[in-house]
Design a protein around this motif. Structure first.
Motif, PDB file in Angstrom:
ATOM      1  N   GLU A  22       0.797  -1.161  -0.066  1.00  0.00           N
ATOM      2  CA  GLU A  22      -0.086  -0.135  -0.052  1.00  0.00           C
ATOM      3  C   GLU A  22       0.682   1.177   0.141  1.00  0.00           C
ATOM      4  OE1 GLU A  22      -4.047   1.405   0.093  1.00  0.00           O
ATOM      5  OE2 GLU A  22      -3.105  -0.483  -0.269  1.00  0.00           O
ATOM      6  N   GLU A 161      -6.923  -6.151   4.592  1.00  0.00           N
ATOM      7  CA  GLU A 161      -7.810  -5.707   3.264  1.00  0.00           C
ATOM      8  C   GLU A 161      -8.863  -4.890   4.170  1.00  0.00           C
ATOM      9  OE1 GLU A 161      -7.160  -4.921   0.316  1.00  0.00           O
ATOM     10  OE2 GLU A 161      -5.689  -6.296  -0.113  1.00  0.00           O
ATOM     11  N   LYS A 162      -9.466  -5.360   5.107  1.00  0.00           N
ATOM     12  CA  LYS A 162     -10.633  -4.824   5.952  1.00  0.00           C
ATOM     13  C   LYS A 162     -10.259  -3.892   6.854  1.00  0.00           C
ATOM     14  CE  LYS A 162     -12.205  -9.959   5.693  1.00  0.00           C
ATOM     15  NZ  LYS A 162     -12.637 -10.937   6.636  1.00  0.00           N
ATOM     16  N   ASP A 163      -8.927  -3.771   7.119  1.00  0.00           N
ATOM     17  CA  ASP A 163      -8.386  -2.450   7.956  1.00  0.00           C
ATOM     18  C   ASP A 163      -8.498  -1.262   7.324  1.00  0.00           C
ATOM     19  OD1 ASP A 163      -7.784  -1.124   9.967  1.00  0.00           O
ATOM     20  OD2 ASP A 163      -5.644  -2.256  10.327  1.00  0.00           O
ATOM     21  N   LEU A 164      -9.467  -0.640   6.964  1.00  0.00           N
ATOM     22  CA  LEU A 164      -9.571   0.693   6.184  1.00  0.00           C
ATOM     23  C   LEU A 164      -8.726   1.767   6.665  1.00  0.00           C
ATOM     24  CD1 LEU A 164     -13.392   0.765   5.028  1.00  0.00           C
ATOM     25  CD2 LEU A 164     -11.274  -0.488   3.955  1.00  0.00           C
ATOM     26  N   GLU A 165      -8.812   1.754   7.987  1.00  0.00           N
ATOM     27  CA  GLU A 165      -7.834   2.710   8.530  1.00  0.00           C
ATOM     28  C   GLU A 165      -6.486   2.486   8.420  1.00  0.00           C
ATOM     29  OE1 GLU A 165      -7.616   5.450  12.848  1.00  0.00           O
ATOM     30  OE2 GLU A 165      -8.876   3.865  12.540  1.00  0.00           O
ATOM     31  N   LEU A 167      -4.922   0.649   6.317  1.00  0.00           N
ATOM     32  CA  LEU A 167      -4.343   1.036   4.879  1.00  0.00           C
ATOM     33  C   LEU A 167      -4.160   2.458   4.394  1.00  0.00           C
ATOM     34  CD1 LEU A 167      -6.136  -1.849   3.099  1.00  0.00           C
ATOM     35  CD2 LEU A 167      -3.811  -2.112   3.541  1.00  0.00           C
ATOM     36  N   GLN A 168      -5.338   3.282   5.091  1.00  0.00           N
ATOM     37  CA  GLN A 168      -5.197   4.941   4.878  1.00  0.00           C
ATOM     38  C   GLN A 168      -3.982   5.268   5.534  1.00  0.00           C
ATOM     39  OE1 GLN A 168      -8.223   7.484   6.859  1.00  0.00           O
ATOM     40  NE2 GLN A 168      -8.618   7.914   4.744  1.00  0.00           N
ATOM     41  N   ARG A 171      -1.141   4.902   3.181  1.00  0.00           N
ATOM     42  CA  ARG A 171      -1.154   5.741   2.315  1.00  0.00           C
ATOM     43  C   ARG A 171      -0.557   7.370   2.705  1.00  0.00           C
ATOM     44  NH1 ARG A 171      -5.940   2.921   1.314  1.00  0.00           N
ATOM     45  NH2 ARG A 171      -7.189   4.856   1.739  1.00  0.00           N
TER      46      ARG A 171
END
Length: 206
Positions: A22, A161-165, A167-168, A171
Motif C-alpha cells: 500500500e 484488506e478489511k482494516d481500512l484505517e 491501509l489509509q 497511504r
C-alpha cells in the motif's frame, strides 16, 4: 528518489507485505520508486559486539546485512516492517537491523528519512513500533509520521484488506514521505545547507 521497504516477516506475502504494498503504490503515484526487501525465513546472525566492523568497514558476517549496506546510497530513506511477537518486533529483523545500523558508515544514513510499520492480530503494536523507531532516532535520520501509529491489524493479508484505517494510514505515510523528500530536494536546490554535527562524544555512567 527511491525508498527501501524492509519486510521483516517470515511470511513473504503476509500482513506486513500487504501494508508495504500500500505504501509502495502511493509512493509510485508521487513519482517515487520503492523496493521491497524480504529478509526470508533463514536464521539471522545476531550482533556479537566484536567491533570487527569498525576495523574492516563492514560486518564480519558477510550476508544480507553487508549487501544492504553496500547499496544504501541508492536509497533516500527506508521503511521497516515487522509483525508483533509478544509486544515486540521480529527477532530476525532486529538482529538484521542491529548489525546493519552498527556496521554501516554513518554518512550513508545521515539525514535520510525513516519510518516503521507493524502488524498484529490485536495488541502490542505500539511497543514494537517504538522499538523499531529507535534505529532512526539514534542515527540522525528523520522519522516520518502519519495520521496514526503505522499499524495494520489481522492474521492474514486478506484480513488487512478489511482494516481500512490501517491501509489509509499507510497511504498517508507515503504521502508524507513524498512531501518531505521533495522538501529536502527543494532546500538543497535553494542553497539551504544540511546541519554540520560535532564529533560524537561518548560518556559512560559508572
Amino acid at each position: 528518489m527511491k525508498i527501501l521497504l524492509i519486510n521483516g516477516s517470515p511470511n513473504e506475502e503476509g500482513c506486513i507485505n500487504r501494508a508495504l504494498e500500500e505504501v509502495s503504490a502511493e509512493l509510485e503515484k508521487n513519482n517515487i520508486e520503492s523496493e521491497i526487501l524480504w529478509l526470508g525465513k533463514s536464521p539471522m546472525q545476531d550482533c556479537i559486539a566484536c567491533f570487527g566492523c569498525k576495523v574492516h568497514g563492514k560486518c564480519v558476517y558477510d550476508d544480507l546485512v553487508n549487501e544492504t549496506a553496500e547499496r544504501f546510497d541508492e536509497f533516500d530513506g527506508m521503511i521497516i516492517g515487522s509483525p508483533v511477537y509478544f509486544g515486540g518486533a521480529n527477532g530476525r529483523l532486529t538482529s538484521f537491523l542491529d548489525r546493519l545500523f552498527f556496521s554501516i558508515d554513518p554518512s550513508k544514513v545521515l539525514g535520510k528519512l525513516g519510518a516503521s510499520v507493524v502488524s498484529c492480530r490485536r495488541g502490542g503494536a505500539s511497543g514494537a513500533f517504538e522499538r523499531l523507531n529507535q534505529y532512526f532516532l539514534m542515527t540522525n535520520m528523520h522519522v516520518v509520521s502519519s495520521q496514526y501509529w503505522n499499524q495494520v491489524h489481522g492474521g492474514t493479508a486478506e484480513d488487512v484488506e478489511k482494516d481500512l484505517e490501517g491501509l489509509q494510514t499507510m497511504r498517508t505515510l507515503a504521502k508524507n514521505f513524498a512531501y518531505l523528500l521533495n522538501s529536502q530536494n527543494a532546500a538543497e536546490e535553494s542553497g539551504i545547507e544540511k546541519p554540520e554535527y560535532e564529533e560524537i562524544t561518548f560518556t559512560n555512567f559508572i
